[in-house]
Design a protein around this motif. Structure first.
Motif, PDB file in Angstrom:
ATOM      1  N   GLY A   1       0.844  -1.194   0.000  1.00 26.52           N
ATOM      2  CA  GLY A   1       0.000   0.000   0.000  1.00 26.52           C
ATOM      3  C   GLY A   1       0.873   1.235   0.000  1.00 26.52           C
ATOM      4  N   ALA A   2       0.727   2.071   1.019  1.00 25.00           N
ATOM      5  CA  ALA A   2       1.531   3.287   1.114  1.00 25.00           C
ATOM      6  C   ALA A   2       2.778   3.082   1.971  1.00 25.00           C
ATOM      7  N   THR A   3       3.001   1.852   2.406  1.00 32.10           N
ATOM      8  CA  THR A   3       4.087   1.578   3.356  1.00 32.10           C
ATOM      9  C   THR A   3       5.136   0.655   2.760  1.00 32.10           C
ATOM     10  N   TRP A   4       6.402   0.998   2.971  1.00 33.62           N
ATOM     11  CA  TRP A   4       7.503   0.134   2.582  1.00 33.62           C
ATOM     12  C   TRP A   4       7.839  -0.814   3.724  1.00 33.62           C
ATOM     13  N   LYS A   5       8.091  -2.086   3.390  1.00 30.25           N
ATOM     14  CA  LYS A   5       8.437  -3.092   4.395  1.00 30.25           C
ATOM     15  C   LYS A   5       9.602  -3.943   3.896  1.00 30.25           C
ATOM     16  N   VAL A   6      10.289  -4.567   4.832  1.00 29.31           N
ATOM     17  CA  VAL A   6      11.334  -5.535   4.505  1.00 29.31           C
ATOM     18  C   VAL A   6      10.829  -6.917   4.909  1.00 29.31           C
ATOM     19  N   PRO A   7      10.429  -7.736   3.961  1.00 28.30           N
ATOM     20  CA  PRO A   7       9.948  -9.080   4.291  1.00 28.30           C
ATOM     21  C   PRO A   7      11.027  -9.886   5.021  1.00 28.30           C
ATOM     22  N   GLY A   8      10.617 -10.627   6.042  1.00 30.94           N
ATOM     23  CA  GLY A   8      11.558 -11.454   6.800  1.00 30.94           C
ATOM     24  C   GLY A   8      12.504 -10.652   7.662  1.00 30.94           C
TER      25      GLY A   8
ATOM     26  N   ALA B   1       4.467   1.086   9.921  1.00 33.15           N
ATOM     27  CA  ALA B   1       3.667   2.296   9.786  1.00 33.15           C
ATOM     28  C   ALA B   1       4.317   3.452  10.551  1.00 33.15           C
ATOM     29  N   ASP B   2       4.896   3.142  11.716  1.00 27.43           N
ATOM     30  CA  ASP B   2       5.575   4.165  12.495  1.00 27.43           C
ATOM     31  C   ASP B   2       6.825   4.639  11.790  1.00 27.43           C
ATOM     32  N   THR B   3       7.558   3.704  11.146  1.00 25.86           N
ATOM     33  CA  THR B   3       8.732   4.073  10.383  1.00 25.86           C
ATOM     34  C   THR B   3       8.352   5.039   9.257  1.00 25.86           C
ATOM     35  N   ALA B   4       7.274   4.724   8.536  1.00 26.00           N
ATOM     36  CA  ALA B   4       6.827   5.589   7.443  1.00 26.00           C
ATOM     37  C   ALA B   4       6.421   6.965   7.963  1.00 26.00           C
ATOM     38  N   ARG B   5       5.784   6.988   9.126  1.00 26.70           N
ATOM     39  CA  ARG B   5       5.335   8.244   9.711  1.00 26.70           C
ATOM     40  C   ARG B   5       6.536   9.134  10.042  1.00 26.70           C
TER      41      ARG B   5
END
Length: 380
Positions: A356-363, A372-376
Protein backbone atom coordinates in the motif's frame (compact mmCIF):
# COMPACT_ATOMS: atom_id res chain seq x y z
CA UNK A 1 17.47 -11.33 3.63
CA UNK A 2 19.36 -13.81 5.76
CA UNK A 3 20.73 -12.92 9.17
CA UNK A 4 23.77 -14.35 10.89
CA UNK A 5 22.69 -16.84 13.55
CA UNK A 6 25.37 -15.55 15.92
CA UNK A 7 25.17 -11.77 15.48
CA UNK A 8 22.34 -9.75 13.88
CA UNK A 9 23.94 -8.60 10.62
CA UNK A 10 22.17 -9.42 7.33
CA UNK A 11 23.77 -10.75 4.17
CA UNK A 12 22.98 -7.44 2.45
CA UNK A 13 25.93 -5.86 4.28
CA UNK A 14 28.78 -5.34 1.79
CA UNK A 15 31.51 -8.00 2.07
CA UNK A 16 29.51 -10.02 4.60
CA UNK A 17 29.08 -13.70 3.75
CA UNK A 18 26.92 -16.09 5.77
CA UNK A 19 28.17 -19.65 5.59
CA UNK A 20 26.22 -22.87 5.34
CA UNK A 21 26.37 -23.09 9.14
CA UNK A 22 24.48 -19.79 9.40
CA UNK A 23 27.42 -17.84 10.84
CA UNK A 24 28.88 -14.79 9.05
CA UNK A 25 32.51 -14.30 8.10
CA UNK A 26 32.82 -11.32 10.49
CA UNK A 27 31.94 -13.52 13.48
CA UNK A 28 34.30 -16.25 12.31
CA UNK A 29 37.10 -13.75 11.79
CA UNK A 30 36.52 -12.28 15.24
CA UNK A 31 36.76 -15.75 16.73
CA UNK A 32 40.28 -16.19 15.34
CA UNK A 33 41.54 -13.31 17.51
CA UNK A 34 41.79 -15.78 20.39
CA UNK A 35 44.43 -17.64 18.39
CA UNK A 36 46.60 -14.58 17.68
CA UNK A 37 50.02 -14.47 19.33
CA UNK A 38 49.72 -10.90 20.62
CA UNK A 39 53.20 -10.81 22.24
CA UNK A 40 54.65 -11.71 18.81
CA UNK A 41 52.55 -8.97 17.20
CA UNK A 42 53.89 -6.51 19.78
CA UNK A 43 57.45 -7.49 18.81
CA UNK A 44 56.53 -6.92 15.17
CA UNK A 45 55.28 -3.44 16.07
CA UNK A 46 58.54 -2.76 17.90
CA UNK A 47 60.30 -3.54 14.61
CA UNK A 48 58.01 -1.10 12.77
CA UNK A 49 58.83 1.57 15.36
CA UNK A 50 62.57 0.95 15.05
CA UNK A 51 62.43 1.17 11.26
CA UNK A 52 60.47 4.43 11.37
CA UNK A 53 62.83 6.04 13.89
CA UNK A 54 65.88 4.98 11.88
CA UNK A 55 64.47 6.73 8.79
CA UNK A 56 63.11 9.78 10.57
CA UNK A 57 64.39 13.28 9.96
CA UNK A 58 62.09 14.79 12.58
CA UNK A 59 58.64 13.27 12.77
CA UNK A 60 58.78 9.49 13.15
CA UNK A 61 55.19 8.92 12.11
CA UNK A 62 52.02 10.65 11.02
CA UNK A 63 48.73 9.82 12.75
CA UNK A 64 45.44 10.72 10.99
CA UNK A 65 43.17 11.85 13.84
CA UNK A 66 39.67 13.16 14.38
CA UNK A 67 39.86 13.59 18.15
CA UNK A 68 37.65 10.56 18.69
CA UNK A 69 38.39 7.79 21.18
CA UNK A 70 40.20 5.66 18.59
CA UNK A 71 42.55 8.39 17.41
CA UNK A 72 43.17 9.38 21.05
CA UNK A 73 44.15 5.74 21.70
CA UNK A 74 46.44 5.78 18.65
CA UNK A 75 48.25 8.88 19.90
CA UNK A 76 48.62 7.44 23.41
CA UNK A 77 50.08 4.17 22.11
CA UNK A 78 52.46 5.88 19.67
CA UNK A 79 53.75 8.19 22.39
CA UNK A 80 54.19 5.22 24.73
CA UNK A 81 56.24 3.54 21.98
CA UNK A 82 58.60 6.52 21.94
CA UNK A 83 57.52 7.85 18.55
CA UNK A 84 57.47 11.56 17.70
CA UNK A 85 54.18 11.91 15.79
CA UNK A 86 52.63 14.58 13.64
CA UNK A 87 48.83 14.43 14.00
CA UNK A 88 46.80 15.43 10.95
CA UNK A 89 43.06 16.09 10.78
CA UNK A 90 40.71 16.55 7.86
CA UNK A 91 38.42 19.19 9.37
CA UNK A 92 34.82 18.22 8.78
CA UNK A 93 32.50 21.10 7.86
CA UNK A 94 30.15 19.66 10.49
CA UNK A 95 32.55 19.58 13.44
CA UNK A 96 30.73 19.54 16.78
CA UNK A 97 31.64 21.36 19.99
CA UNK A 98 32.48 18.09 21.74
CA UNK A 99 34.53 17.05 18.72
CA UNK A 100 36.60 20.24 19.00
CA UNK A 101 36.99 19.72 22.74
CA UNK A 102 38.28 16.16 22.28
CA UNK A 103 40.59 17.19 19.45
CA UNK A 104 42.10 19.94 21.63
CA UNK A 105 42.59 17.35 24.36
CA UNK A 106 44.33 14.98 21.95
CA UNK A 107 46.78 17.69 20.84
CA UNK A 108 47.46 18.55 24.50
CA UNK A 109 48.70 14.98 25.03
CA UNK A 110 51.88 16.21 23.39
CA UNK A 111 51.80 16.22 19.59
CA UNK A 112 52.19 18.73 16.80
CA UNK A 113 48.99 18.99 14.77
CA UNK A 114 47.71 20.15 11.39
CA UNK A 115 43.97 20.88 11.09
CA UNK A 116 43.42 20.76 7.33
CA UNK A 117 40.25 22.57 6.22
CA UNK A 118 39.02 22.34 2.64
CA UNK A 119 37.13 25.19 0.99
CA UNK A 120 33.53 24.68 2.25
CA UNK A 121 32.16 25.65 -1.14
CA UNK A 122 34.08 22.81 -2.77
CA UNK A 123 33.01 20.34 -0.10
CA UNK A 124 29.40 21.44 -0.49
CA UNK A 125 29.40 20.68 -4.21
CA UNK A 126 31.35 17.45 -3.81
CA UNK A 127 29.15 16.16 -0.99
CA UNK A 128 25.96 16.88 -2.91
CA UNK A 129 27.31 15.20 -6.04
CA UNK A 130 28.29 12.13 -3.99
CA UNK A 131 24.84 12.01 -2.39
CA UNK A 132 23.15 12.07 -5.79
CA UNK A 133 25.56 9.66 -7.45
CA UNK A 134 26.05 7.03 -4.73
CA UNK A 135 23.63 7.87 -1.93
CA UNK A 136 26.61 8.60 0.29
CA UNK A 137 27.62 11.86 1.92
CA UNK A 138 30.97 10.47 3.04
CA UNK A 139 32.87 9.95 -0.23
CA UNK A 140 34.63 13.35 0.09
CA UNK A 141 35.47 12.60 3.72
CA UNK A 142 37.04 9.22 3.01
CA UNK A 143 38.91 10.54 -0.01
CA UNK A 144 40.30 13.41 2.04
CA UNK A 145 41.33 11.35 5.07
CA UNK A 146 43.42 9.04 2.87
CA UNK A 147 44.85 11.65 0.49
CA UNK A 148 45.75 14.46 2.88
CA UNK A 149 47.86 12.46 5.40
CA UNK A 150 49.74 10.66 2.61
CA UNK A 151 50.46 13.95 0.86
CA UNK A 152 51.74 15.56 4.05
CA UNK A 153 53.85 12.50 4.90
CA UNK A 154 55.60 12.80 1.54
CA UNK A 155 56.12 16.56 1.89
CA UNK A 156 57.57 16.25 5.42
CA UNK A 157 59.54 13.07 4.73
CA UNK A 158 57.66 11.09 7.37
CA UNK A 159 58.35 7.37 6.93
CA UNK A 160 55.25 5.88 8.60
CA UNK A 161 51.49 6.52 8.72
CA UNK A 162 49.71 4.91 11.68
CA UNK A 163 46.04 4.14 11.14
CA UNK A 164 43.75 2.63 13.74
CA UNK A 165 41.63 -0.35 12.71
CA UNK A 166 40.79 -1.88 9.38
CA UNK A 167 39.21 -5.31 9.60
CA UNK A 168 39.38 -5.69 5.81
CA UNK A 169 43.17 -5.54 5.71
CA UNK A 170 45.34 -8.63 5.78
CA UNK A 171 49.11 -8.37 5.71
CA UNK A 172 50.76 -9.94 2.72
CA UNK A 173 53.76 -11.42 4.48
CA UNK A 174 56.45 -11.18 7.12
CA UNK A 175 58.15 -8.18 5.54
CA UNK A 176 55.01 -6.06 5.59
CA UNK A 177 54.26 -7.11 9.15
CA UNK A 178 57.59 -5.73 10.35
CA UNK A 179 57.83 -2.65 8.13
CA UNK A 180 54.39 -1.60 6.86
CA UNK A 181 52.50 -1.81 3.58
CA UNK A 182 52.39 0.39 0.52
CA UNK A 183 49.40 2.69 0.07
CA UNK A 184 49.02 1.89 -3.58
CA UNK A 185 46.10 2.73 -5.85
CA UNK A 186 44.73 -0.83 -5.78
CA UNK A 187 44.56 -0.84 -1.96
CA UNK A 188 42.86 2.55 -1.82
CA UNK A 189 40.27 1.52 -4.38
CA UNK A 190 39.44 -1.63 -2.41
CA UNK A 191 39.37 -0.18 1.10
CA UNK A 192 39.14 3.61 0.75
CA UNK A 193 35.30 3.68 0.94
CA UNK A 194 35.09 5.87 -2.16
CA UNK A 195 33.03 3.49 -4.33
CA UNK A 196 36.19 2.74 -6.28
CA UNK A 197 36.54 6.34 -7.47
CA UNK A 198 39.45 8.74 -7.35
CA UNK A 199 39.44 12.53 -7.41
CA UNK A 200 39.79 12.41 -11.18
CA UNK A 201 36.40 10.72 -11.47
CA UNK A 202 34.71 13.76 -9.87
CA UNK A 203 36.03 16.44 -12.22
CA UNK A 204 33.07 18.10 -13.91
CA UNK A 205 31.67 21.44 -14.94
CA UNK A 206 30.77 21.93 -11.27
CA UNK A 207 34.08 20.75 -9.81
CA UNK A 208 37.37 21.59 -11.47
CA UNK A 209 40.59 19.62 -11.09
CA UNK A 210 42.10 22.59 -9.29
CA UNK A 211 39.24 22.73 -6.78
CA UNK A 212 39.68 19.02 -6.09
CA UNK A 213 43.39 19.43 -5.28
CA UNK A 214 43.07 18.29 -1.61
CA UNK A 215 41.54 14.98 -2.70
CA UNK A 216 44.48 14.00 -4.90
CA UNK A 217 47.00 11.95 -2.96
CA UNK A 218 50.64 11.48 -3.90
CA UNK A 219 51.49 9.10 -6.71
CA UNK A 220 52.87 5.65 -5.99
CA UNK A 221 56.22 6.84 -7.35
CA UNK A 222 56.23 9.74 -4.87
CA UNK A 223 55.33 7.42 -1.99
CA UNK A 224 58.08 4.98 -2.97
CA UNK A 225 60.66 7.73 -3.42
CA UNK A 226 59.81 9.13 0.01
CA UNK A 227 59.76 5.65 1.58
CA UNK A 228 56.33 6.17 3.13
CA UNK A 229 54.66 3.02 4.47
CA UNK A 230 51.57 2.55 6.64
CA UNK A 231 50.30 0.23 9.37
CA UNK A 232 47.08 -0.43 11.23
CA UNK A 233 47.68 -0.30 14.97
CA UNK A 234 44.79 -2.72 15.52
CA UNK A 235 46.85 -5.42 13.80
CA UNK A 236 49.51 -5.27 16.50
CA UNK A 237 47.49 -4.42 19.63
CA UNK A 238 44.18 -5.97 20.68
CA UNK A 239 41.36 -3.79 19.37
CA UNK A 240 38.04 -3.49 21.17
CA UNK A 241 35.82 -0.38 21.41
CA UNK A 242 35.49 -0.66 25.19
CA UNK A 243 39.25 -0.95 25.63
CA UNK A 244 40.06 1.99 23.40
CA UNK A 245 37.30 4.03 25.07
CA UNK A 246 38.67 3.29 28.54
CA UNK A 247 42.23 4.23 27.61
CA UNK A 248 41.07 7.38 25.79
CA UNK A 249 38.94 8.40 28.80
CA UNK A 250 41.93 7.93 31.10
CA UNK A 251 43.69 10.50 28.93
CA UNK A 252 40.94 13.14 28.87
CA UNK A 253 38.53 12.02 26.14
CA UNK A 254 34.86 12.60 27.01
CA UNK A 255 31.72 10.93 25.66
CA UNK A 256 28.45 12.66 24.76
CA UNK A 257 26.36 12.92 27.93
CA UNK A 258 23.21 13.35 25.84
CA UNK A 259 23.53 9.77 24.59
CA UNK A 260 24.51 8.04 21.32
CA UNK A 261 24.45 10.17 18.19
CA UNK A 262 23.73 7.09 16.14
CA UNK A 263 23.95 3.42 17.03
CA UNK A 264 24.76 2.13 20.51
CA UNK A 265 27.79 4.05 21.73
CA UNK A 266 27.76 7.50 23.32
CA UNK A 267 31.46 7.86 22.52
CA UNK A 268 31.41 7.11 18.78
CA UNK A 269 30.60 9.35 15.80
CA UNK A 270 30.26 12.38 18.07
CA UNK A 271 32.68 14.76 16.36
CA UNK A 272 30.68 15.33 13.16
CA UNK A 273 27.10 16.48 12.57
CA UNK A 274 26.94 14.63 9.25
CA UNK A 275 28.42 11.17 9.93
CA UNK A 276 25.12 9.81 11.28
CA UNK A 277 23.56 10.36 7.84
CA UNK A 278 26.29 8.33 6.14
CA UNK A 279 25.45 5.46 8.50
CA UNK A 280 21.67 5.90 8.30
CA UNK A 281 21.52 5.69 4.51
CA UNK A 282 22.34 1.99 4.90
CA UNK A 283 18.69 1.62 5.96
CA UNK A 284 17.57 2.33 2.40
CA UNK A 285 20.39 0.43 0.72
CA UNK A 286 20.79 -2.62 2.91
CA UNK A 287 17.89 -2.72 5.38
CA UNK A 288 19.90 -2.26 8.58
CA UNK A 289 21.32 0.59 10.65
CA UNK A 290 24.46 1.50 12.58
CA UNK A 291 22.87 -0.08 15.64
CA UNK A 292 23.11 -3.53 14.00
CA UNK A 293 26.89 -3.12 13.56
CA UNK A 294 27.44 -1.99 17.14
CA UNK A 295 25.25 -4.66 18.70
CA UNK A 296 26.88 -7.38 16.62
CA UNK A 297 30.27 -6.32 17.95
CA UNK A 298 28.91 -6.48 21.50
CA UNK A 299 27.60 -10.00 20.82
CA UNK A 300 31.00 -11.14 19.52
CA UNK A 301 32.70 -9.73 22.61
CA UNK A 302 30.29 -11.60 24.88
CA UNK A 303 28.78 -8.49 26.43
CA UNK A 304 25.21 -9.05 25.21
CA UNK A 305 23.07 -11.91 23.92
CA UNK A 306 21.55 -12.02 20.46
CA UNK A 307 18.05 -11.97 21.98
CA UNK A 308 18.85 -8.83 23.97
CA UNK A 309 20.27 -7.20 20.84
CA UNK A 310 17.06 -7.87 18.89
CA UNK A 311 15.07 -6.32 21.75
CA UNK A 312 17.22 -3.18 21.60
CA UNK A 313 16.67 -2.85 17.85
CA UNK A 314 12.92 -3.19 18.41
CA UNK A 315 12.96 -0.49 21.09
CA UNK A 316 15.23 1.97 19.24
CA UNK A 317 13.63 1.78 15.79
CA UNK A 318 15.30 3.05 12.62
CA UNK A 319 16.83 6.07 14.38
CA UNK A 320 16.26 8.57 11.56
CA UNK A 321 18.62 11.49 12.47
CA UNK A 322 16.21 14.30 11.63
CA UNK A 323 18.26 16.97 13.41
CA UNK A 324 21.45 16.06 11.56
CA UNK A 325 19.57 15.80 8.27
CA UNK A 326 18.32 19.36 8.81
CA UNK A 327 21.91 20.53 9.44
CA UNK A 328 23.19 18.75 6.34
CA UNK A 329 20.45 20.24 4.19
CA UNK A 330 21.34 23.66 5.55
CA UNK A 331 24.97 23.11 4.57
CA UNK A 332 24.10 21.75 1.11
CA UNK A 333 21.46 24.41 0.47
CA UNK A 334 18.65 21.93 -0.23
CA UNK A 335 15.31 21.21 1.40
CA UNK A 336 14.71 18.13 3.54
CA UNK A 337 12.09 17.13 0.98
CA UNK A 338 14.82 17.11 -1.67
CA UNK A 339 17.08 15.05 0.59
CA UNK A 340 14.47 12.33 1.09
CA UNK A 341 13.68 12.33 -2.63
CA UNK A 342 17.34 11.61 -3.31
CA UNK A 343 17.49 8.96 -0.57
CA UNK A 344 14.43 7.26 -2.06
CA UNK A 345 16.28 6.69 -5.34
CA UNK A 346 18.65 4.38 -3.44
CA UNK A 347 16.00 2.22 -1.81
CA UNK A 348 16.96 -1.37 -2.57
CA UNK A 349 13.93 -2.98 -4.20
CA UNK A 350 15.52 -6.41 -3.84
CA UNK A 351 14.80 -6.26 -0.12
CA UNK A 352 12.10 -3.56 0.27
CA UNK A 353 8.49 -4.31 -0.70
CA UNK A 354 5.66 -1.81 -1.09
CA UNK A 355 2.53 -2.67 0.91
CA UNK A 356 0.00 0.00 0.00
CA UNK A 357 1.53 3.29 1.11
CA UNK A 358 4.09 1.58 3.36
CA UNK A 359 7.50 0.13 2.58
CA UNK A 360 8.44 -3.09 4.40
CA UNK A 361 11.33 -5.53 4.51
CA UNK A 362 9.95 -9.08 4.29
CA UNK A 363 11.56 -11.45 6.80
CA UNK A 364 12.95 -8.56 8.86
CA UNK A 365 14.96 -9.34 11.99
CA UNK A 366 12.16 -8.00 14.21
CA UNK A 367 8.94 -9.80 13.18
CA UNK A 368 6.63 -7.29 14.88
CA UNK A 369 8.40 -4.17 13.54
CA UNK A 370 6.09 -1.16 13.31
CA UNK A 371 6.47 -0.27 9.62
CA UNK A 372 3.67 2.30 9.79
CA UNK A 373 5.58 4.17 12.50
CA UNK A 374 8.73 4.07 10.38
CA UNK A 375 6.83 5.59 7.44
CA UNK A 376 5.33 8.24 9.71
CA UNK A 377 8.76 9.32 11.03
CA UNK A 378 10.21 9.52 7.54
CA UNK A 379 7.42 11.79 6.38
CA UNK A 380 7.56 13.99 9.49
Amino acid sequence: MRYCSNCILPDTRPNLVIGADGVCNACKSHGTKREIDWPARKLAFDAVVSRAKSRSSGYDCLIPVSGGKDSTWQVVKCLEAGLNPLAVTWKTPGRTAIGQRNLDNLVALGVDHIDYQINPGVERKFMFDALVRFGSTAVPMHMAIFAIPAKIAVKFGIPLIVWGENSAFEYGGRDEERTGFRLDRAWLQRHGVTHGTTATDWISERLTEQELTPYFGPSEAELDAAGVLAVFLGYYLEWDPETTRRIAAEHGFVADTSGPRTGLYDYADIDDDFISIHHWLKWYKFGFTRLFDNLSLEIRNGRITREAAVAIVRARGDETPHGDIDKLCGFLGITTKKFFEIAETFRNHDIWMRDGATWKVPGFLVPDWNWADTARKLSA
